[in-house]
Motif scaffolding. Structure first.
Motif, PDB file in Angstrom:
ATOM      1  N   PHE A  29       0.777  -1.219  -0.071  1.00  0.00           N
ATOM      2  CA  PHE A  29       0.084   0.133   0.238  1.00  0.00           C
ATOM      3  C   PHE A  29       0.764   1.058  -0.179  1.00  0.00           C
ATOM      4  N   ASN A  30       2.071   1.328   0.734  1.00  0.00           N
ATOM      5  CA  ASN A  30       2.737   2.526   0.737  1.00  0.00           C
ATOM      6  C   ASN A  30       3.406   2.622  -0.263  1.00  0.00           C
ATOM      7  N   ARG A  31       3.551   1.977  -1.407  1.00  0.00           N
ATOM      8  CA  ARG A  31       4.162   2.280  -2.639  1.00  0.00           C
ATOM      9  C   ARG A  31       3.223   2.860  -3.736  1.00  0.00           C
ATOM     10  N   TYR A  32       1.873   3.022  -3.456  1.00  0.00           N
ATOM     11  CA  TYR A  32       0.642   3.435  -4.062  1.00  0.00           C
ATOM     12  C   TYR A  32       0.435   5.045  -4.069  1.00  0.00           C
ATOM     13  N   THR A  33       0.452   5.677  -5.165  1.00  0.00           N
ATOM     14  CA  THR A  33      -0.195   7.037  -5.105  1.00  0.00           C
ATOM     15  C   THR A  33      -1.475   6.974  -4.708  1.00  0.00           C
ATOM     16  N   MET A  34      -2.202   7.413  -3.842  1.00  0.00           N
ATOM     17  CA  MET A  34      -3.740   7.174  -3.699  1.00  0.00           C
ATOM     18  C   MET A  34      -4.259   8.528  -3.994  1.00  0.00           C
ATOM     19  N   GLY A  35      -5.548   8.440  -4.271  1.00  0.00           N
ATOM     20  CA  GLY A  35      -6.197   9.803  -4.711  1.00  0.00           C
ATOM     21  C   GLY A  35      -7.770   9.634  -4.602  1.00  0.00           C
ATOM     22  N   TRP A  36      -8.291  10.644  -4.872  1.00  0.00           N
ATOM     23  CA  TRP A  36      -9.905  10.712  -4.858  1.00  0.00           C
ATOM     24  C   TRP A  36     -10.367  11.203  -6.218  1.00  0.00           C
ATOM     25  N   PHE A  37     -11.428  10.605  -6.600  1.00  0.00           N
ATOM     26  CA  PHE A  37     -12.095  11.110  -7.861  1.00  0.00           C
ATOM     27  C   PHE A  37     -13.841  11.204  -7.335  1.00  0.00           C
ATOM     28  N   ARG A  38     -14.340  12.073  -8.229  1.00  0.00           N
ATOM     29  CA  ARG A  38     -15.980  12.286  -8.107  1.00  0.00           C
ATOM     30  C   ARG A  38     -16.644  12.162  -9.175  1.00  0.00           C
ATOM     31  N   GLN A  39     -17.780  11.650  -9.318  1.00  0.00           N
ATOM     32  CA  GLN A  39     -18.623  11.630 -10.471  1.00  0.00           C
ATOM     33  C   GLN A  39     -19.981  12.009 -10.060  1.00  0.00           C
ATOM     34  N   THR A  40     -20.440  12.572 -11.183  1.00  0.00           N
ATOM     35  CA  THR A  40     -21.936  13.081 -11.129  1.00  0.00           C
ATOM     36  C   THR A  40     -22.606  12.164 -12.268  1.00  0.00           C
ATOM     37  N   PRO A  41     -24.247  12.064 -12.400  1.00  0.00           N
ATOM     38  CA  PRO A  41     -24.855  11.483 -13.451  1.00  0.00           C
ATOM     39  C   PRO A  41     -24.577  12.258 -14.587  1.00  0.00           C
ATOM     40  N   GLY A  42     -24.108  11.488 -15.595  1.00  0.00           N
ATOM     41  CA  GLY A  42     -24.232  12.423 -16.875  1.00  0.00           C
ATOM     42  C   GLY A  42     -22.803  12.831 -17.270  1.00  0.00           C
ATOM     43  N   LYS A  43     -22.040  12.839 -16.160  1.00  0.00           N
ATOM     44  CA  LYS A  43     -20.476  13.526 -16.200  1.00  0.00           C
ATOM     45  C   LYS A  43     -19.570  12.650 -16.144  1.00  0.00           C
ATOM     46  N   GLU A  44     -18.550  13.016 -16.655  1.00  0.00           N
ATOM     47  CA  GLU A  44     -17.279  11.964 -16.579  1.00  0.00           C
ATOM     48  C   GLU A  44     -16.625  12.186 -15.036  1.00  0.00           C
ATOM     49  N   ARG A  45     -15.859  11.017 -14.571  1.00  0.00           N
ATOM     50  CA  ARG A  45     -15.301  11.029 -13.348  1.00  0.00           C
ATOM     51  C   ARG A  45     -14.229  12.213 -13.288  1.00  0.00           C
ATOM     52  N   PHE A  47     -10.784  14.295 -11.305  1.00  0.00           N
ATOM     53  CA  PHE A  47      -9.881  14.289 -10.122  1.00  0.00           C
ATOM     54  C   PHE A  47     -10.159  15.364  -9.101  1.00  0.00           C
ATOM     55  N   VAL A  48     -10.130  14.761  -7.989  1.00  0.00           N
ATOM     56  CA  VAL A  48     -10.529  15.610  -6.843  1.00  0.00           C
ATOM     57  C   VAL A  48      -9.060  16.050  -6.037  1.00  0.00           C
ATOM     58  N   ALA A  49      -8.275  15.031  -5.680  1.00  0.00           N
ATOM     59  CA  ALA A  49      -6.972  15.096  -4.795  1.00  0.00           C
ATOM     60  C   ALA A  49      -6.303  13.858  -4.653  1.00  0.00           C
ATOM     61  N   SER A  50      -4.997  13.969  -4.493  1.00  0.00           N
ATOM     62  CA  SER A  50      -4.124  12.528  -4.231  1.00  0.00           C
ATOM     63  C   SER A  50      -3.242  13.047  -3.265  1.00  0.00           C
ATOM     64  N   VAL A  51      -2.391  11.970  -2.998  1.00  0.00           N
ATOM     65  CA  VAL A  51      -1.298  11.997  -1.983  1.00  0.00           C
ATOM     66  C   VAL A  51      -0.246  11.021  -2.624  1.00  0.00           C
ATOM     67  N   ASN A  52       0.925  11.449  -2.716  1.00  0.00           N
ATOM     68  CA  ASN A  52       1.969  10.390  -3.218  1.00  0.00           C
ATOM     69  C   ASN A  52       2.389   9.290  -2.114  1.00  0.00           C
ATOM     70  N   TRP A  53       3.361   8.597  -2.725  1.00  0.00           N
ATOM     71  CA  TRP A  53       3.473   7.489  -1.934  1.00  0.00           C
ATOM     72  C   TRP A  53       4.103   7.686  -0.536  1.00  0.00           C
ATOM     73  N   SER A  54       4.735   8.425  -0.488  1.00  0.00           N
ATOM     74  CA  SER A  54       5.531   9.158   0.847  1.00  0.00           C
ATOM     75  C   SER A  54       4.755   9.719   1.578  1.00  0.00           C
ATOM     76  N   GLY A  55       3.580  10.540   1.166  1.00  0.00           N
ATOM     77  CA  GLY A  55       2.948  11.282   1.747  1.00  0.00           C
ATOM     78  C   GLY A  55       3.428  12.915   1.846  1.00  0.00           C
ATOM     79  N   GLY A  56       4.463  12.927   1.361  1.00  0.00           N
ATOM     80  CA  GLY A  56       4.967  14.286   1.132  1.00  0.00           C
ATOM     81  C   GLY A  56       4.614  15.348   0.442  1.00  0.00           C
ATOM     82  N   SER A  57       3.698  14.840  -0.787  1.00  0.00           N
ATOM     83  CA  SER A  57       3.349  15.625  -1.798  1.00  0.00           C
ATOM     84  C   SER A  57       1.803  15.513  -1.876  1.00  0.00           C
ATOM     85  N   THR A  58       0.874  16.770  -1.878  1.00  0.00           N
ATOM     86  CA  THR A  58      -0.595  16.402  -2.167  1.00  0.00           C
ATOM     87  C   THR A  58      -0.775  17.264  -3.501  1.00  0.00           C
TER      88      THR A  58
END
Length: 116
Positions: A29-45, A47-58
């Motif tokens: 898990f600690n080697r993955y960039t983790m992020g959040w996306f969102r989607q509403t009906p009729g729209k594409e998903r 990007f909302v936010a992400s944090v890199n593998w070390s947690g040092g960059s968002t």
């Protein structure tokens, strides 16, 4: 293989706060960039936010800068999205995402509804 399970969505009034959690199972898990996306009906998903593998960059989409905070706790294999000053236009299904090289994994999504 990584499995992602989101929680913490719900109904909140405009100006309120919610914290989404994404629990990950699987290896490295600690080697993955983790992020959040969102989607509403009729729209594409989107990007909302992400944090890199070390947690040092968002990274944040412009429409959430200053209101949302993305963080991770590798000891708990969990990534968070703290959402403050919520607006009705933040209403969407929020998806957790894990990325490493060409590997991409998605959670099942959690509904966030912001009432005006």
């Amino acid at each position: 293989q990584v499995q992602l399970v989101e929680s913490g969505g719900g109904l909140v009034q405009a100006g309120g706060s919610l914290r989404l959690s994404c629990a990950a199972s699987g290896r490295s898990f600690n080697r993955y960039t983790m992020g959040w996306f969102r989607q509403t009906p009729g729209k594409e998903r989107e990007f909302v936010a992400s944090v890199n593998w070390s947690g040092g960059s968002t990274y944040y989409a412009d429409f959430v800068k200053g209101r949302f905070t993305c963080s991770r706790d590798d000891a708990k294999n969990t990534v968070y999205l703290q959402m403050d000053s919520l607006k009705p236009e933040d209403t969407a299904v929020y998806y957790c995402h894990a990325k490493r090289f060409w590997y991409n994994y998605w959670g099942q999504g959690t509904q966030v509804t912001v009432s005006s």
